[in-house]
Design an enzyme around this catalytic site. Structure first.
Site, PDB file in Angstrom:
ATOM      1  N   LYS A  89     -61.006  73.155 -39.074  1.00 52.68           N
ATOM      2  CA  LYS A  89     -59.480  72.636 -39.179  1.00 52.68           C
ATOM      3  C   LYS A  89     -59.094  72.712 -37.972  1.00 52.68           C
ATOM      4  O   LYS A  89     -59.123  73.518 -37.063  1.00 52.68           O
ATOM      5  CB  LYS A  89     -58.885  73.634 -40.224  1.00 52.68           C
ATOM      6  CG  LYS A  89     -58.059  73.003 -41.098  1.00 52.68           C
ATOM      7  CD  LYS A  89     -58.285  72.041 -42.231  1.00 52.68           C
ATOM      8  CE  LYS A  89     -57.190  71.252 -42.936  1.00 52.68           C
ATOM      9  NZ  LYS A  89     -57.770  70.768 -44.096  1.00 52.68           N
TER      10      LYS A  89
HETATM   11  P1  NAD Z   1     -49.094  64.909 -46.993  1.00 49.28           P
HETATM   12  O1  NAD Z   1     -48.521  65.413 -45.863  1.00 49.28           O
HETATM   13  O2  NAD Z   1     -49.593  63.586 -47.314  1.00 49.28           O
HETATM   14  O3  NAD Z   1     -48.057  65.433 -48.086  1.00 49.28           O
HETATM   15  C1  NAD Z   1     -47.448  66.871 -48.424  1.00 49.28           C
HETATM   16  C2  NAD Z   1     -46.537  66.717 -49.439  1.00 49.28           C
HETATM   17  O4  NAD Z   1     -45.975  68.180 -49.727  1.00 49.28           O
HETATM   18  C3  NAD Z   1     -45.235  65.936 -48.970  1.00 49.28           C
HETATM   19  O5  NAD Z   1     -45.070  65.291 -50.510  1.00 49.28           O
HETATM   20  C4  NAD Z   1     -44.298  67.068 -48.938  1.00 49.28           C
HETATM   21  O6  NAD Z   1     -42.930  66.603 -49.176  1.00 49.28           O
HETATM   22  C5  NAD Z   1     -44.786  68.183 -49.919  1.00 49.28           C
HETATM   23  N1  NAD Z   1     -44.176  69.605 -49.227  1.00 49.28           N
HETATM   24  C6  NAD Z   1     -44.329  69.895 -48.073  1.00 49.28           C
HETATM   25  N2  NAD Z   1     -43.431  71.230 -47.880  1.00 49.28           N
HETATM   26  C7  NAD Z   1     -43.299  71.333 -49.395  1.00 49.28           C
HETATM   27  C8  NAD Z   1     -42.505  72.507 -49.908  1.00 49.28           C
HETATM   28  N3  NAD Z   1     -42.257  73.533 -49.236  1.00 49.28           N
HETATM   29  N4  NAD Z   1     -42.474  72.478 -51.298  1.00 49.28           N
HETATM   30  C9  NAD Z   1     -42.857  71.166 -51.857  1.00 49.28           C
HETATM   31  N5  NAD Z   1     -43.478  70.207 -51.464  1.00 49.28           N
HETATM   32  C10 NAD Z   1     -43.829  70.459 -50.191  1.00 49.28           C
HETATM   33  O7  NAD Z   1     -50.262  66.108 -47.310  1.00 49.28           O
HETATM   34  P2  NAD Z   1     -51.484  65.750 -48.044  1.00 49.28           P
HETATM   35  O8  NAD Z   1     -52.706  65.220 -47.165  1.00 49.28           O
HETATM   36  O9  NAD Z   1     -51.260  65.030 -49.502  1.00 49.28           O
HETATM   37  O10 NAD Z   1     -52.004  67.401 -48.182  1.00 49.28           O
HETATM   38  C11 NAD Z   1     -51.695  68.006 -49.322  1.00 49.28           C
HETATM   39  C12 NAD Z   1     -52.436  69.283 -49.462  1.00 49.28           C
HETATM   40  O11 NAD Z   1     -53.651  68.748 -49.951  1.00 49.28           O
HETATM   41  C13 NAD Z   1     -52.533  70.294 -48.492  1.00 49.28           C
HETATM   42  O12 NAD Z   1     -52.763  71.503 -48.920  1.00 49.28           O
HETATM   43  C14 NAD Z   1     -53.828  69.728 -47.837  1.00 49.28           C
HETATM   44  O13 NAD Z   1     -54.620  70.626 -47.170  1.00 49.28           O
HETATM   45  C15 NAD Z   1     -54.710  69.372 -49.239  1.00 49.28           C
HETATM   46  N6  NAD Z   1     -55.739  68.534 -48.833  1.00 49.28           N
HETATM   47  C16 NAD Z   1     -55.704  67.347 -48.475  1.00 49.28           C
HETATM   48  C17 NAD Z   1     -56.724  66.572 -48.345  1.00 49.28           C
HETATM   49  C18 NAD Z   1     -56.258  65.073 -47.724  1.00 49.28           C
HETATM   50  O14 NAD Z   1     -57.548  64.181 -47.868  1.00 49.28           O
HETATM   51  N7  NAD Z   1     -55.380  64.911 -47.280  1.00 49.28           N
HETATM   52  C19 NAD Z   1     -57.852  66.970 -48.591  1.00 49.28           C
HETATM   53  C20 NAD Z   1     -58.054  68.207 -49.285  1.00 49.28           C
HETATM   54  C21 NAD Z   1     -56.966  69.139 -49.559  1.00 49.28           C
END
Ligand code: NAD
Length: 446
Positions: free
Chosen positions: A130
């Site tokens: 990561k």
């Molecule tokens: P992103 O940046 O696209 O979206 C993040 C979201 O979280 C946004 O809507 C933001 O407003 C919200 N957010 C941030 N801080 C917040 C808070 N304090 N309270 C409420 N909402 C809040 O990110 P993503 O890629 O959608 O990732 C989201 C989660 O999924 C993370 O934990 C990431 O590690 C995990 N994840 C992502 C992927 C991927 O393919 N992108 C894969 C596996 C896991």
């Protein structure tokens, strides 16, 4: 709310009283320590070889870089970034790159270790890595983000590579970020080797070597697994209601795919605020995704009621999908939830205390290492396509994804039943057994 679907009736869950204040402050130990504890619990349950536990208790390699970036006004700013490579016994290190102000070495370590567990659990030939940069990308212009990305990749140098360590998008990064990484990485290779650059990252735009289905893959996987769970409950996804925290890449896709299947989105929350539907028909997830794209968040969505963060957690629904950041389902918020299932789209959304409360209250959990694995699985498909010069169809991607997730779901279910474990511990146990098998066969050099 009680819901009849023809095959089963889902009874409402009652809200427990809010936790005493004393519980809240002790709820969030350092993140990597939590991963270690999670691994230790599962290792204990299956009698894992002690040397495997020892190897996994620290990352194989940690890279920290401080690098200068020229801002639009000519100033030079320094940025700090990390790449943690936790374990690669199953294959190249694999894991996203995060841009967020709270990125720290401890957080990146934990996220890297979760990738090791996730890849082993779903049985794809990748290890865990990561990366991240401590920055709020919303405060930079697009050109500044591009220059920062390119300079970060340059600073990482040979610490990433197509057969060695393969990043992907995470919070604050997207397909465009990945395209910049490919371009920058290619420029560091001799001309006759640049063809290799395409598979240095996954999650690229489809027009620039990405896979169809990657953008929605994590959300798709969340929904596939909710479907597996619903089948076990003898109910249909179309009869479920749900709430989503985080309406970014993972949350918005999960919400939209659930909507397509007939489920009802009752509330959503992100960094801009929380909203709920006035009616049982729910919010239009597609229109909400458009609103988020144009305004930056869910707040102010026309026709929805603005609510507090606490009220969001109290909305009664069948499924809650946390898809934002870590430590959201704490002892306190787990007591507020009135759902039957927490489907963890985010990594590490539930604290140890939160886990205990969910278990006490009989709320099922699809743990992050299983529930959000769709992203890395389709990343694996993208990597295979890039290396083989192939292009799979959307139907093929979806079908192969579903098969892998169904197998992983079945393995976790069997382990949970066999050893009387909660699903999180069972998922870790399956993954650790897989890693143990390889160490047993390969031995330790020299
Ligand atoms: P992103 O940046 O696209 O979206 C993040 C979201 O979280 C946004 O809507 C933001 O407003 C919200 N957010 C941030 N801080 C917040 C808070 N304090 N309270 C409420 N909402 C809040 O990110 P993503 O890629 O959608 O990732 C989201 C989660 O999924 C993370 O934990 C990431 O590690 C995990 N994840 C992502 C992927 C991927 O393919 N992108 C894969 C596996 C896991």
């Amino acid at each position: 709310m009680s819901r009849t679907n023809g095959t089963a009736t889902l009874e409402p869950i009652k809200t427990a009283p809010i936790a005493p204040a004393s519980l809240r402050s002790t709820d969030q130990p350092r993140l990597f320590q939590r991963v270690r504890e999670q691994m230790d619990r599962a290792a204990e349950a299956v009698g894992l070889a002690p040397e495997v536990r020892k190897i996994l208790s620290s990352p194989a390699c940690e890279v920290g870089v401080n690098f200068p970036v020229r801002m639009d006004d000519g100033r030079i700013e320094m940025f700090s970034g990390y790449r943690v490579q936790h374990n690669n016994v199953l294959g190249p290190f694999k894991g996203g790159i995060r841009y967020h102000p709270d990125v720290s070495l401890d957080e990146v370590r934990a996220l890297a270790a979760w990738m090791t567990i996730k890849c082993a659990l779903v049985d794809i030939p990748f290890g865990g890595g990561k990366g991240g940069v401590q920055v709020d990308p919303a405060t930079l212009s697009r050109r500044e983000v591009e220059r920062m990305t390119r300079r970060f990749v340059y600073a990482l140098g040979a610490n990433i590579g197509p057969g060695y360590d393969v990043p992907a998008p995470d919070v604050g990064t997207d397909a465009r970020t990945m395209a910049w990484i490919v371009d920058t990485y290619a420029a560091t290779l001799p001309p006759q080797e640049r063809y290799r650059a395409l598979s240095v990252v996954t999650g690229k735009p489809v027009s620039a070597g990405g896979s169809v289905g990657r953008e929605k893959a994590t959300g798709q996987g969340v929904v596939d697994l909710i479907e597996c769970w619903a089948q076990d409950q003898r109910c249909k996804v179309a009869d479920l209601s749900y709430t989503v925290q985080g309406f970014g890449k993972v949350g918005s896709w999960a919400a939209r795919i659930l909507k397509d299947k007939g489920a009802k989105l009752l509330a959503a929350q992100d960094v801009t605020g929380a909203i709920r539907s006035y009616t049982a028909e729910g919010l239009d997830a597609d229109a909400l995704a458009e609103h988020v794209k144009t305004t930056g968040g869910v707040a102010g969505f026309p026709g929805a009621q603005a609510i507090s963060r606490e009220a969001f957690f109290e909305v009664q629904a069948d499924v809650f999908v946390p898809a934002a950041l870590e430590n959201q389902v704490t002892g306190e918020t787990a007591r507020l939830l009135k759902v039957r299932l927490v489907a963890e789209g985010a990594n590490g959304p539930t604290t140890s205390e939160g886990d205990i409360v969910l278990r006490e209250r009989g709320i099922a959990v699809l743990p992050d290492v299983l529930c959000n694995a769709g992203g890395v699985i389709v990343s694996y498909f993208e990597w295979l396509q890039n290396r083989g010069g192939a292009a799979w169809s959307a139907a093929e991607v979806d079908q192969r994804l579903r098969e892998i997730l169904e197998r992983a779901y079945a393995r976790v279910k069997e382990m949970a039943a066999d050893k009387s474990l909660g699903w999180r511990d069972a998922a870790y146990a399956v993954a650790l057994r897989r890693i143990e098998q390889v160490y047993a066969e390969r031995g330790i050099f020299p």
